[in-house]
Design a protein around this motif. Sequence first.
Motif, PDB file in Angstrom:
ATOM      1  N   GLU A 172       0.845  -1.192   0.000  1.00 46.28           N
ATOM      2  CA  GLU A 172       0.000   0.000   0.000  1.00 46.28           C
ATOM      3  C   GLU A 172       0.883   1.246   0.000  1.00 46.28           C
ATOM      4  O   GLU A 172       1.032   1.935   1.003  1.00 46.28           O
ATOM      5  CB  GLU A 172      -0.918  -0.012   1.226  1.00 46.28           C
ATOM      6  N   GLN A 232       0.447   4.113  -1.455  1.00 46.92           N
ATOM      7  CA  GLN A 232      -0.272   5.377  -1.266  1.00 46.92           C
ATOM      8  C   GLN A 232      -0.416   5.700   0.224  1.00 46.92           C
ATOM      9  O   GLN A 232      -0.250   6.849   0.650  1.00 46.92           O
ATOM     10  CB  GLN A 232      -1.672   5.331  -1.903  1.00 46.92           C
ATOM     11  N   GLN A 233      -0.724   4.659   1.012  1.00 48.73           N
ATOM     12  CA  GLN A 233      -0.867   4.857   2.454  1.00 48.73           C
ATOM     13  C   GLN A 233       0.474   5.231   3.094  1.00 48.73           C
ATOM     14  O   GLN A 233       0.522   6.025   4.034  1.00 48.73           O
ATOM     15  CB  GLN A 233      -1.414   3.578   3.109  1.00 48.73           C
ATOM     16  N   GLN A 284       0.948   8.815   2.549  1.00 43.42           N
ATOM     17  CA  GLN A 284       0.022   9.567   3.392  1.00 43.42           C
ATOM     18  C   GLN A 284       0.546   9.667   4.823  1.00 43.42           C
ATOM     19  O   GLN A 284       0.408  10.711   5.480  1.00 43.42           O
ATOM     20  CB  GLN A 284      -1.355   8.893   3.381  1.00 43.42           C
TER      21      GLN A 284
END
Length: 432
Positions: free
Chosen positions: A248, A250-251, A254
């Motif tokens: 993940e 993208q996480q 973030q």
Amino acid sequence: GSEWRNALRILHDMNTHNVLANVFTYSAAVSSCASDGAWEQSLQLLHEMLDRNVEASTITYNAAITTCRKNGEWQCAFRLMLEMEDRTVNMDDLTYNAALFACESKGEWQQAIQLLFDMTDRNIAADTLSYRALIGACGIGGEWQYALQLLYAMPDRSVATDSKAYNAAVGACGICSEWQQAVQLLCDMADRKVESDTMVYTSLVCAYGEGGEWQQALQLLLEMSDRKIEADIVTYQAAVDACFTGEEWQQALQLLRTMAVVSIEANAKTYGVAAKALIFGTKFQEALQLLHDMAGQNVEADAATYVEALGACRKPGYWPYALQLLRDMSDHHVQKDSRLYFGVVRACCSGGPLLAMRLLHEMSDLSLEAGTSTYNAAAYSCRNSSDWQSALWLLQDMLDRRLSANMWTYDHVVCSMRSTFQWLDALQLLFE
């Protein structure tokens, strides 16, 4: 690292002026080595005082064992304990706890448990620190069941169970990807009125990461906020690593942004872990850009940053990325080290023996020492391609460099011969 040097200078001046140093002087000097982690110097001082017929006390030996503990030299700690026994110097709980923590640092759980038995035989009571070290040793040694048994035995033996003991147990479960057990421990803490803290939650985030449960890891960060338990940089790094395990990326990015919002400065390792998540998600150019953007955040990329990023390059077919990372380091004048090259060689096992040997030659040109693990990674590439001649060359080169070949070395060499008709001749070469 100046305290022990000052202590040695003072002892030298005393000898020069014929002032006799006593047990208290030497004990203080050995203790200064412990604070600086100079374990070899502490042993030198200990033997110097014995040579001068100054009797070493329990305090002196404890200081020397503590120095061994801080450097993970558990065998040295054991030798000092045997020496104490030979010289009839009393051992106390501090002696054993220092040795136990030395075992913990290397995951020597069997040795740690033997120390516990010895404490019982000598009527030395094991305390909370003793059990923390025991639980930690079992965890690092991959024995999470023993870690839990020890934790739950503490109340029966009238030993106080604190958050650090639970943290060691949660960490043990995390190392073994037993995140369900780690969650149960958090519930047990609440039932037993043991206050959970940042360390416990961080260990649980790591446990979720090892188990591939990235959603649970992120949920735990929210729970920490709700419970007013402050997450630190290690907690966030563990969460970013969990995102890598869960693919993940993208996480992971973030989380980097969230760190900036909550005023936690990402360090070189954090960026390396995030880059690893990006590479694993086939976002190699974005990973490089992230590494280059570090300078704008006043964070300097180092070899450790790239070592973290290399963790993604072990994925099948990703070894060319490892070479690109190596080139990127050269382009941006990032100093390379032996650990980095080990990561590159290990990632490039599928690239064939010639590539592995080229990398070893690069290390030699840079005056970097290749260890047994690096040679084993290179030998594994020979195993994959049945290139027994290269495997034997690597083995001989190891022996020429006085490196110890282990079972994995010989396993890779022998397996590289299995699909050829030369294996008898090759085996003979092994023992010439």
